[in-house]
Design a protein around this motif. Structure first.
Motif, PDB file in Angstrom:
ATOM      1  N   ASN A 187      46.310  60.550  13.948  1.00 14.94           N
ATOM      2  CA  ASN A 187      45.548  61.421  13.050  1.00 14.94           C
ATOM      3  C   ASN A 187      44.149  60.865  12.781  1.00 14.94           C
ATOM      4  OD1 ASN A 187      47.655  63.268  12.821  1.00 14.94           O
ATOM      5  ND2 ASN A 187      48.544  62.220  11.033  1.00 14.94           N
ATOM      6  N   ASP A 188      44.035  59.555  12.621  1.00 16.68           N
ATOM      7  CA  ASP A 188      42.726  58.941  12.382  1.00 16.68           C
ATOM      8  C   ASP A 188      41.804  59.142  13.582  1.00 16.68           C
ATOM      9  OD1 ASP A 188      43.329  57.452   9.752  1.00 16.68           O
ATOM     10  OD2 ASP A 188      44.917  56.746  11.084  1.00 16.68           O
ATOM     11  N   LEU A 189      42.344  58.995  14.792  1.00 20.62           N
ATOM     12  CA  LEU A 189      41.521  59.179  15.992  1.00 20.62           C
ATOM     13  C   LEU A 189      41.114  60.638  16.163  1.00 20.62           C
ATOM     14  CD1 LEU A 189      43.474  56.891  18.514  1.00 20.62           C
ATOM     15  CD2 LEU A 189      41.414  56.350  17.213  1.00 20.62           C
ATOM     16  N   MET A 190      41.993  61.573  15.837  1.00 13.52           N
ATOM     17  CA  MET A 190      41.654  62.992  15.931  1.00 13.52           C
ATOM     18  C   MET A 190      40.526  63.353  14.968  1.00 13.52           C
ATOM     19  SD  MET A 190      45.524  64.567  16.234  1.00 13.52           S
ATOM     20  CE  MET A 190      44.949  66.248  15.948  1.00 13.52           C
ATOM     21  N   GLU A 191      40.566  62.793  13.774  1.00 14.47           N
ATOM     22  CA  GLU A 191      39.515  63.080  12.795  1.00 14.47           C
ATOM     23  C   GLU A 191      38.200  62.382  13.156  1.00 14.47           C
ATOM     24  OE1 GLU A 191      41.030  61.924   9.035  1.00 14.47           O
ATOM     25  OE2 GLU A 191      42.627  63.445   9.003  1.00 14.47           O
ATOM     26  N   SER A 192      38.263  61.144  13.613  1.00 16.05           N
ATOM     27  CA  SER A 192      37.039  60.394  13.916  1.00 16.05           C
ATOM     28  C   SER A 192      36.324  60.929  15.154  1.00 16.05           C
ATOM     29  CB  SER A 192      37.371  58.910  14.112  1.00 16.05           C
ATOM     30  OG  SER A 192      37.934  58.352  12.950  1.00 16.05           O
TER      31      SER A 192
END
Length: 534
Positions: free
Chosen positions: A53-58
């Motif tokens: 989720n963090d990589l998708m948002e960043s």
């Protein structure tokens, strides 16, 4: 006098020399190292989902593009398995594993500063993926060389490091992200993976000498050999001259003979010792040692290994997809997120129990391990077919626990089983493991996307489990052919050897020795002379 060479042992540097497989000793240290290598390789890969989720948002990317990070990593890890075998045979397991640890840490630390998802493909997918291959495969190979009777049990227990890592790393990384963010958390993971270098430094090579040198010398000189023959052997090796004096034999240059003594005493043991020493010390042209093949492709001519490789190819289709689609399947059935997470945790716990149980069962003697593996694969296929019939929480929980247990029995033993004589044997395991994992890479890359295409086409997550079950059934078919192929090959080789022996015997019978012919001619001449004299 006999020369004895004593090697100065230094911790973790010199190879361990045994007369047989030790089933322990320094092998326990390597098992300890393999536990942590499993935790820092496959444990991190399975825990990487906490960053999704963090990589998708960043990076503002879809779940599909982010999931390719791990897909590329797993593909590179398995595709480069032959390279790992070649490097291990050339430079040794210790150096290769330590280099792999450096690559893994470098890829993870660099990924913490990535700006695009493509950077992640290169750093984690390629660099760390290559490091995972160089670290895992040589460790499990050398661990199998240190154990024989306990090999299955020790390997299965040591491989549980992967499962315990999932329990500990996932919540720990989640808590760490809340404090310092995902980038510094990823950086911390990369630094932690430097521990693989320490584990690699513990991998001392092993040398098995089947017979001590003294026993070989005794066998080289049979005790029933006549004394005159022994002297002739000594004469041939030392190139001395002999004189026939009456019925005795005098060795003019032998230090064990006294001048004037014409007959050798049969009961004396000194000549035997002289012969052994001279034969051992006068070898001017010692046989050249055989060169170790960097990668032995002769395993590809072994029908039993080919069947086992196809088993690994199709069975891999069912290894990864269920863990990816179990939570979406539970959500589609109306099960909450918290309960879905419990299902995944239960699967991981059952996998630990399955690995330990399989190692304990396969450690029993006598037992045909290939048949036990076949039973486990068949039950694993049944578990995959059962998932689509689950309609509520407890049904899905039961299927997950059963699947996790059976997955542990297969996943923890299918690579060490290459060392069994029913497949290729311990002597060729290193090359066989490289080729085997390389073939697995094709299914590892195609399995999850294939299941995803079926889900998108049918709009039903059950189709993903059907595709995994179909692959596992095909794997069971090829696994059932391993033992018959091995028995047929051995029988064919025995027939060839027997035919060669019969041919050589027939040639000897057709061509009698020359001395027999001379003796017959001599007898004929003597009988002729006696007839003339009469």
């Amino acid at each position: 006098s006999k020369m004895t060479v004593k090697a100065v042992k230094m911790p973790c540097t010199t190879p361990n020399v045994y007369t047989k497989v030790p089933d322990g000793g320094w092998g326990w240290t390597i098992a300890f190292a393999f536990f942590f290598v499993e935790a820092l390789t496959y444990g991190i890969i399975k825990s990487f989902g906490v960053f999704f989720n963090d990589l998708m948002e960043s990076f503002d990317e879809t779940n599909s593009r982010i999931s390719w990070i791990i897909s590329i990593c797993v593909f590179v890890q398995t595709f480069t398995a032959p390279l790992s075998t070649v490097l291990s045979n050339r430079f040794g397991h210790r150096l290769v594993v330590m280099a792999g640890g450096v690559l893994i840490s470098t890829g993870m630390v660099t990924a913490a500063f990535a700006r695009t998802v493509v950077d992640m493909y290169v750093t984690i997918g390629i660099i760390s993926g290559l490091g995972y291959c160089l670290s895992f495969l040589p460790t499990v190979t050398i661990l199998s060389q240190y154990f024989d009777k306990r090999r299955s049990l020790v390997t299965a227990v040591a491989s549980t490091g992967e499962c315990f890592a999932v329990f500990s790393f996932a919540p720990a990384i989640t808590a760490l992200k809340e404090q310092i963010g995902w980038r510094y958390s990823l950086l911390s993971v990369g630094v932690l993976q430097l521990g693989i270098v320490v584990c690699g430094s513990l991998l001392r090579p092993i040398i098995i000498k089947e017979q001590p040198e003294e026993e070989e010398e005794v066998k080289a000189q049979p005790p029933e050999e006549p004394t005159e023959t022994k002297y002739m052997l000594e004469n041939e090796q030392t190139r001395t001259s002999i004189e026939s004096i009456d019925s005795g034999v005098e060795i003019t240059t032998s230090p064990s003979n006294v001048p004037g003594k014409t007959k050798a005493e049969p009961k004396s043991e000194e000549p035997k010792e002289d012969v052994q020493i001279l034969v051992a010390n006068d070898s001017t042209n010692p046989p050249e040692p055989k060169k170790t093949k960097l990668l032995d492709f002769s395993v590809m001519r072994d029908c039993s290994f080919i069947c086992y490789a196809f088993f690994g190819l199709f069975a891999t289709l069912g290894f990864f997809a269920p863990s990816l689609y179990i939570i979406p399947l539970s959500l589609s059935l109306g099960i909450g997120k918290d309960h879905s997470a419990y299902i995944l945790s239960a699967m991981a716990i059952a996998e630990v129990l399955g690995r330990i149980s399989a190692g304990w069962v396969l450690n029993k003697k006598p037992i045909r391990k290939i048949y036990i593996e076949l039973i486990c694969v068949i039950l694993l296929s049944v578990a995959l077919f059962a998932f689509p019939f689950a309609s509520e929480f407890w049904g899905l929980m039961t299927c997950s626990v059963f699947f996790g247990f059976m997955l542990g029995t297969v996943a923890g033993t299918h690579i060490p089983l290459l060392a069994e004589d029913d497949v290729v044997g311990i002597a060729r395991m290193s090359s066989a493991a490289g080729v085997y994992v390389f073939i697995q890479s094709l299914a590892g890359l195609a399995g999850p996307p294939l299941a995803g295409v079926l889900v998108d086409t049918t709009k039903n997550y059950s189709s993903a489990f059907y595709s995994c079950a179909a692959g596992m059934v095909l794997g069971a078919v090829f696994l059932s052919l391993v033992r018959p192929c091995k028995v047929g090959l051995c029988h064919h080789q025995q027939q060839q050897q027997q035919q060669q022996v019969e041919e050589s015997t027939a040639e000897v019978a057709a061509d009698p020795p020359e001395d027999f012919i001379e003796m017959d001619i001599g007898k004929a001449e003597n009988s002729g002379k006696s007839g003339e004299s009469t």
